[in-house]
Motif scaffolding. Structure first.
Motif, short mmCIF file in Angstrom:
data_model
loop_
_atom_site.label_atom_id
_atom_site.label_comp_id
_atom_site.label_asym_id
_atom_site.label_seq_id
_atom_site.Cartn_x
_atom_site.Cartn_y
_atom_site.Cartn_z
N ILE A 94 26.18 13.35 -8.92
CA ILE A 94 27.40 13.10 -9.16
C ILE A 94 27.58 12.38 -8.01
CG2 ILE A 94 27.70 15.28 -8.21
CD1 ILE A 94 30.36 15.47 -10.31
N ILE A 95 28.44 11.35 -7.84
CA ILE A 95 29.15 10.85 -6.09
C ILE A 95 30.51 10.55 -6.65
CG2 ILE A 95 28.43 7.90 -7.41
CD1 ILE A 95 28.27 7.75 -4.21
N GLU A 96 31.68 11.08 -6.03
CA GLU A 96 33.05 11.06 -6.52
C GLU A 96 33.90 10.38 -4.92
OE1 GLU A 96 34.80 11.84 -8.58
OE2 GLU A 96 33.70 12.69 -10.06
N MET A 97 34.32 9.71 -4.63
CA MET A 97 35.38 9.32 -3.84
C MET A 97 36.45 10.01 -4.00
SD MET A 97 32.33 6.93 -3.98
CE MET A 97 32.57 6.06 -5.37
N GLY A 98 36.75 9.86 -2.77
CA GLY A 98 38.66 10.56 -2.33
C GLY A 98 39.11 9.50 -1.28
N MET A 99 40.21 9.90 -0.86
CA MET A 99 40.83 9.33 -0.05
C MET A 99 41.96 10.27 0.62
SD MET A 99 44.20 7.77 1.29
CE MET A 99 44.51 7.81 0.30
N GLY A 100 42.48 10.41 2.21
CA GLY A 100 43.26 11.22 2.23
C GLY A 100 43.70 10.80 4.07
N ASN A 101 45.05 11.56 4.01
CA ASN A 101 45.24 11.09 5.51
C ASN A 101 46.40 12.05 6.09
OD1 ASN A 101 48.57 11.14 3.90
ND2 ASN A 101 47.45 9.31 2.72
N ASP A 102 46.55 11.41 7.11
CA ASP A 102 47.44 12.34 7.99
C ASP A 102 49.02 11.77 8.68
OD1 ASP A 102 48.65 14.83 9.30
OD2 ASP A 102 47.80 13.67 11.29
N SER A 152 39.97 15.52 -2.83
CA SER A 152 40.75 14.49 -3.11
C SER A 152 39.27 14.41 -4.50
CB SER A 152 41.40 13.21 -3.05
OG SER A 152 41.80 11.99 -3.73
N ALA A 153 38.43 14.02 -3.84
CA ALA A 153 37.00 13.53 -4.46
C ALA A 153 36.26 14.91 -5.73
CB ALA A 153 36.00 13.32 -3.32
N ILE A 154 36.70 15.32 -5.12
CA ILE A 154 36.33 16.60 -6.00
C ILE A 154 37.04 17.47 -6.85
CG2 ILE A 154 33.91 17.46 -3.79
CD1 ILE A 154 36.01 19.96 -2.77
N ARG A 155 38.12 17.74 -6.22
CA ARG A 155 39.17 18.21 -7.31
C ARG A 155 38.87 17.09 -8.74
NH1 ARG A 155 44.99 18.38 -5.52
NH2 ARG A 155 44.21 19.79 -4.05
N ARG A 156 38.06 15.92 -8.63
CA ARG A 156 38.48 15.31 -10.23
C ARG A 156 36.78 15.21 -10.52
NH1 ARG A 156 40.56 11.60 -6.55
NH2 ARG A 156 38.07 10.35 -6.48
N GLN A 182 25.77 16.33 0.00
CA GLN A 182 25.76 14.87 0.76
C GLN A 182 27.65 14.50 0.93
OE1 GLN A 182 24.06 14.64 3.85
NE2 GLN A 182 25.92 13.36 4.57
N VAL A 183 27.96 14.52 2.30
CA VAL A 183 29.50 14.34 2.16
C VAL A 183 29.66 12.85 3.35
CG1 VAL A 183 31.29 14.35 2.46
CG2 VAL A 183 30.39 15.95 1.51
N THR A 184 29.65 12.34 2.66
CA THR A 184 30.41 10.77 4.40
C THR A 184 31.54 10.81 4.59
OG1 THR A 184 27.72 9.91 3.33
CG2 THR A 184 29.32 8.25 5.16
N ILE A 185 32.07 11.00 4.85
CA ILE A 185 33.49 10.37 5.62
C ILE A 185 33.55 9.45 6.17
CG2 ILE A 185 35.10 11.57 7.10
CD1 ILE A 185 34.84 13.23 4.67
N GLY A 186 34.35 8.45 6.04
CA GLY A 186 34.93 7.14 7.40
C GLY A 186 35.93 7.19 7.79
N VAL A 187 36.01 7.26 9.03
CA VAL A 187 37.75 7.35 10.18
C VAL A 187 37.23 6.45 11.50
CG1 VAL A 187 37.86 9.92 9.69
CG2 VAL A 187 36.79 9.82 11.35
N GLN A 188 37.97 5.91 11.33
CA GLN A 188 38.27 5.34 12.87
C GLN A 188 37.86 5.62 14.35
OE1 GLN A 188 39.23 1.52 13.27
NE2 GLN A 188 39.05 2.08 10.84
N GLU A 189 37.62 7.08 13.97
CA GLU A 189 36.93 7.67 15.16
C GLU A 189 36.32 8.94 15.03
OE1 GLU A 189 39.10 8.59 19.38
OE2 GLU A 189 41.09 7.17 17.53
N THR A 220 38.32 8.48 4.13
CA THR A 220 37.69 8.08 3.26
C THR A 220 36.30 9.02 2.90
OG1 THR A 220 36.39 6.24 3.77
CG2 THR A 220 38.07 6.27 2.57
N ALA A 221 36.09 9.24 1.67
CA ALA A 221 35.28 10.34 1.73
C ALA A 221 34.22 9.71 -0.17
CB ALA A 221 35.47 12.03 0.87
N ALA A 222 33.41 9.86 0.76
CA ALA A 222 32.05 10.19 -0.84
C ALA A 222 31.41 11.38 -0.71
CB ALA A 222 30.75 8.77 -0.50
N VAL A 223 31.15 11.91 -1.74
CA VAL A 223 30.49 12.94 -1.93
C VAL A 223 30.03 13.02 -2.80
CG1 VAL A 223 30.88 15.78 -3.16
CG2 VAL A 223 32.92 14.53 -1.15
N GLU A 224 28.14 13.48 -2.48
CA GLU A 224 27.33 13.30 -3.31
C GLU A 224 26.74 14.40 -3.65
OE1 GLU A 224 24.73 9.19 -2.48
OE2 GLU A 224 25.83 9.82 -0.58
#
Length: 118
Positions: free
Chosen positions: A7-15, A31-35, A54-61, A103-107
Motif C-alpha cells: 500500500i502507498i497513500e499520499m496526504g497533505m497537511g498545513n498549518d 490525511s494519508a492514513i485516514r483513507r 515507511q513515511v516520507t514527509i516533505g517540508v521546506q525545513e 506532503t506525506a507518502a505513507v508506504e
C-alpha cells in the motif's frame, strides 16, 4: 529484507497561522492514513507487527520535524519517518504570514507472502 510494498497513500497537511512544520506533517500523515483500510489482517491471520511502515514527509525545513514523535503516533506496524525537502511555504502578501504545507507518502510493507498464495 525481502519486503513487498502492498500500500502507498499520499496526504497533505498545513498549518495556516503558526508556521508549525510538525503540526503540518502530522496532518499530512493523518490525511494519508485516514483513507486507508487494511482488512486483510482480519482474514489472513497476519499480524500488524509484521508490517513495516515507511513515511516520507516533505517540508521546506526538514530539520524542524521530530520524526521519532511522528513515528510513535502511527497506529500500526513498525514505523520509520524521514523528513525531506519538499512541501511549500506560501506567504500571504497582505499579512506576511506564512502557511506551511507538508506532503506525506505513507508506504506499508510485508515480508514476501507469495509462498502463501496460489
Amino acid at each position: 529484507m525481502n519486503d513487498q510494498r502492498f500500500i502507498i497513500e499520499m496526504g497533505m497537511g498545513n498549518d495556516q497561522y503558526g508556521m508549525d512544520y510538525q503540526k503540518a506533517a502530522a496532518r499530512a500523515i493523518e490525511s494519508a492514513i485516514r483513507r486507508s483500510a487494511i482488512p486483510m489482517y482480519a482474514t489472513t491471520g497476519l499480524s500488524h507487527k509484521d508490517m513495516r511502515v515507511q513515511v516520507t514527509i516533505g517540508v521546506q525545513e526538514p530539520s524542524k520535524i521530530d520524526t521519532i514523535a511522528l513515528a510513535q503516533n502511527l497506529p500500526r506496524g513498525r514505523a520509520k519517518v524521514q523528513a525531506v525537502y519538499g512541501g511549500q511555504n506560501i506567504v500571504n502578501p497582505d499579512t506576511g504570514d506564512t502557511i506551511v504545507v507538508a506532503t506525506a507518502a505513507v508506504e506499508a510493507f510485508l515480508p514476501d507472502q507469495s509462498q502463501n498464495w496460489t
